[in-house]
Design a protein around this motif. Structure first.
Motif: not given
Length: 880
Positions: A714-729
């Motif tokens: 699973x990979x997650x997408x973020x900016x600094x300390x904010x995680x915007x979401x995740x999905x499965x590769x």
């Protein structure tokens, strides 16, 4: 009248001693026997013998004659023998007339009518009811004109010397409209009376209170009847909250009600309050039933308590079992006072509003040496108003909450032979686990089956049954094994012993905790040989029987027989249809390999998405998808097969993923979704991956773990300390496969959430969720405007995904995005441009899905083209 001389043991006039008359040290006295048959004697009907028996209308006459004889002879014990047949309290329509018992008169039923000794009477037990029936069916069909009580003991001062033994008591209906004695105890009413009742069946009696039996102590009196080896079945307490489906026990005004129930069973009784028993008190009364070696099965209540409702009553329950009882509140008990369960077993009891076992609104309940399994999980107990549940040396399933106490155990494994057979298995954790200070005084000398309560004088077991035998020596070895496949066709895996590399081991196949099959793991697999697993002959394949194809969830696992070693990747959850496949129709085929969908990981409070691979249908029909077992916060889109949402609870969740085709055939597979706690950084691996594209529509790239080359991460997408979401590769790409990235199913596609639009710019990075590994090329700029509706304006990109490439089956699954609301055409051609499949739709869905049928297309390179307006996309498809 004929007198018979009998020889008896002291104080046991009911049991014949086979001895000799010259043993003068024994007590010797004469005992009168009166005989009753349905038709009576041919000429004389004075009860002096079977030939001169009273007839069926004179049963009460015989009882009174026996009582008179007893009183005239110093209260000597007298017997009345009643032959097989039907007996009614009256030949009139007077519902108030009942049979009545008398002190020192033992009334025996179940005779064939030619016996000379009581021991010659046919055996009676809980599975063999008497052939002699006392019935309240005195009127026409239906029970509205039946006797209020079949047996009524309301004269007071009746003692245990009054005996009823070997009768079926049925069809009493205490439904009097006025609040009086005729509203209670359809089968038997005891008012300040304490008779002995043995080997009797109370069947289909009804009352406003106490469907089968009513025991009332009032005005300072005592009501302490004894019921031994009796069966209460299908009795009912009638009005909206009618108490005591089988028995109503009550004491008021300083009185004492203390019935003793020994080795009795209660089945299918029902009431509005206390499906089996109601125990109540008033004005200083004491109600304390003693219940020993009894079974309570499938009793129900529309209100409180499927078995025991206690309003001031304080029962003591020892060596009893409770299976499948249910109520609105409290599957076993609703308690306002104190109750004690010792060495009892509970399984499959339930309540719709809480308290699968106990619904406590006051007082407290103690479980000592008990087993509580599968009674509602966290809803097993309901406590309010300061009430308490205390366990001591008891065994609870792991989901049970709401109890205190010390020296308790928990288990996730069924401790019984089955969920309805509550005897212990050889490996049960309940064996020898009871309170070591237990004695025969607190736990009795025998268990529910009549076996020694302390086997070989050893430690006591928990539950109603003592394990009778020595514990088997566990099978030992250096075991390894794995479940690599499970669907509605078969359950597959391998197992071996490193210490005996070429020896075939046996595996148990379990459904839940029940062993359903044992088979050798002796099939050859080349990959096992290549991996150094001895001679490679260590695989097994268990074909699912029809009994598991019942549209219900089944949890399959495997373990090495005789050991505690459970094969890795167990359990697997399946839901398989029970009906035969429609003629000419085959069930959907699961995605291969199924590892593409398992395991998945998410993180608590982080948005998550994952698109599950598609099943294929041999006939090319549209499939409907379902996913059961998801944690709170997540759901499946049945059209696009996407798990989405924000999980709100951590843990591992076993999910069942199923597909159903248009004719109704279903297949399923299972996988585990692990939701890691918030802010975890415990995930490790040898990762590699890229953040390829960051666009306003989607974020794309790939990532994999070299240590687990075929397992998606699973990979997650973020900016600094904010995680915007995740999905499965877990999307397949040819280039990844060709580059040696495992099975090639390691690409990801993440739809940019609205929260990232109109708020930029954002510098987007990606990492493996729960780890410190940041994907290469992270730090890409995303600056998207808020989405606006532009009428029929077409999206910039037309995106197509082939589900399963290369294609090994007869069908090809396709997904197209970017043509929502627009015409869409799919064309599949061979290398020479000849059409293989063609399909069109006037208005595509947001994610348009289609299964294309390839038929018997030979192995070759194919081309798939999607066209929508002026836009198109083409992909190569390999059919090996």
């Amino acid at each position: 009248m004929k007198t018979f001389l009998r020889i008896f043991r002291p104080n046991q006039g009911q049991r014949l001693l086979l001895g000799f008359l010259f043993l003068t040290s024994l007590t010797v006295y004469s005992q009168e026997i009166y005989y009753v048959t349905p038709g009576g004697g041919a000429v004389t009907k004075d009860g002096s013998s079977w030939a001169n028996a009273f007839d069926g209308t004179q049963l009460q006459t015989a009882i009174e004659a026996a009582s008179t004889y007893s009183q005239s002879n110093g209260n000597v014990d007298v017997q009345v023998w009643v032959a097989a047949g039907l007996y009614k309290p009256t030949g009139t329509a007077d519902r108030t007339i009942s049979f009545s018992m008398r002190n020192h008169v033992a009334v025996y039923g179940g005779f064939e009518g030619d016996e000379n000794l009581l021991s010659e009477r046919p055996a009676l037990n809980l599975s063999s009811p008497s052939s002699t029936t006392l019935s309240g069916e005195i009127g026409g069909a239906g029970n509205t004109d039946n006797s209020y009580h079949v047996v009524s003991n309301s004269t007071g001062s009746l003692t245990t010397s009054a005996v009823l033994d070997g009768f079926v008591i049925t069809a009493g209906n205490a439904d009097h409209a006025v609040e009086d004695v005729h509203r209670v105890g359809g089968g038997m009413a005891n008012l300040n009376a304490s008779p002995t009742v043995r080997h009797c069946f109370f069947v289909e009696n009804t009352a406003k209170s106490g469907g089968a039996v009513h025991n009332l102590a009032n005005s300072g009196g005592t009501c302490s009847p004894e019921f031994i080896d009796c069966h209460f079945m299908s009795n009912t307490a009638g009005i909206s909250d009618g108490p005591g489906g089988a028995m109503y026990n009550y004491a008021d005004l300083g009185s004492q009600c203390r019935p003793k129930l020994t080795h009795c069973s209660f089945t299918l009784n029902s009431a509005g309050n206390g499906g089996s028993l109601f125990n109540g008190t008033n004005a200083g009364g004491t109600c304390s039933p003693v219940i020993t070696q009894c079974q309570f099965t499938n009793n129900t209540s529309t209100g409180n308590s499927g078995v025991l409702a206690n309003d001031g009553g304080s029962p003591t329950v020892t060596n009893c079992s409770f299976v499948g009882n249910s109520a609105s509140r409290g599957g076993i008990s609703v308690n306002y006072s104190i109750q004690l369960f010792t060495n009892c077993s509970f399984s499959g009891n339930s309540a719709t509003l809480g308290g699968g076992i106990a619904y406590q609104t006051g007082g407290g309940t103690t479980f000592k040496n008990c087993i509580i399994w599968n009674n509602g999980g966290s809803q097993t107990f309901f406590n309010s108003n300061g009430s308490t549940i205390t366990g001591t040396y008891s065994l609870f399933d792991t989901e049970v909450t709401g109890y205190g106490g010390a020296n308790n155990l928990t288990t996730a494994v069924l401790p019984f032979v089955s969920e309805t057979d509550l005897q212990l298995t050889p490996g049960s954790p309940a064996i020898n686990a009871g309170d070591p200070t237990s004695t025969t005084t607190s736990s009795g000398t025998t268990d529910l089956a009549g076996n020694a309560r302390f086997y070989n004088s050893g430690p006591i077991d928990q539950g109603a049954f003592e394990f009778q035998g020595e514990l088997p020596t566990p099978v030992s070895g250096s075991f390894d094994g794995y479940i690599y496949g499970a669907d509605c066709e078969s359950f597959r895996g391998w197992a071996w012993d490193r210490d005996k590399i070429n020896t075939v081991v046996s595996v148990d196949i379990l459904d839940g905790d029940a062993v359903i099959a044992t088979l050798p793991a002796g099939d050859f697999r080349q990959d096992l040989l290549d991996a150094g697993k001895g001679n490679g002959q260590h695989a097994f394949r268990y074909v699912l029987p029809e009994s598991l194809k019942d549209n219900l969830p089944h949890l399959l696992s495997a373990r090495v027989t005789g050991s505690g070693f459970v094969l890795k990747n167990s359990p697997k959850a399946l839901i398989c249809q029970n009906s035969a496949e429609p003629v000419g129709n085959q069930p959907p085929v699961p995605p291969l390999p199924t590892v593409l969908i398992a395991p998945l990981t998410a993180q608590e409070d982080v948005p998550f998405s994952a698109t599950l691979p598609a099943f294929t249908d041999p006939e090319g029909s549209t499939l409907t998808y379902a996913l059961s077992g998801l944690p709170a916060g997540l759901s499946l889109g049945s059209a696009n097969r996407m798990i989405s949402g924000t999980p709100t609870e951590p843990g591992s969740f076993l999910l069942t993923y199923s597909a159903t085709d248009e004719p109704g055939s279903t297949n399923s597979v299972s996988f585990v979704l692990t939701v890691n706690p918030a802010s975890t950084t415990t995930v490790t691996g040898s990762f590699d991956g890229y953040l390829d594209k960051v666009e306003c529509g989607t974020i794309r790239g790939w990532v994999w773990d070299r240590n687990k080359p075929n397992t998606p991460v699973t990979v997650e997408f973020y900016t600094d300390d904010t995680v915007w979401g995740s999905t499965v590769a877990n999307i397949y790409r040819d280039d990844l496969k060709n580059a040696g990235k495992g099975n090639g199913a390691h690409a990801y596609r993440f739809e940019v959430p609205v929260t990232l639009k109109g708020t930029g710019p954002h510098l987007i990075s990606a990492r493996v969720q729960g780890s410190t590994f940041v994907l290469k090329n992270s730090g890409k700029l995303l600056n998207c405007p808020l989405p606006v509706r532009k009428g029929a304006e077409q999206p910039e990109n037309l995106e197509m995904i082939v589900l399963g490439n290369p294609v090994f089956g007869p069908t090809l699954g396709v997904e197209v995005r970017g043509a929502e609301g627009q015409p869409l055409r799919l064309q599949l051609t061979d290398a020479n441009g000849r059409a293989v499949a063609d399909w069109a739709v006037e208005a595509a869905a947001k994610v348009e899905q289609k299964t294309l049928f390839l038929g018997h297309q030979p192995a070759e390179l194919l081309f798939l083209r999607a066209t929508s307006g002026s836009r198109s996309a083409t992909m190569k498809v390999l059919k090996p």
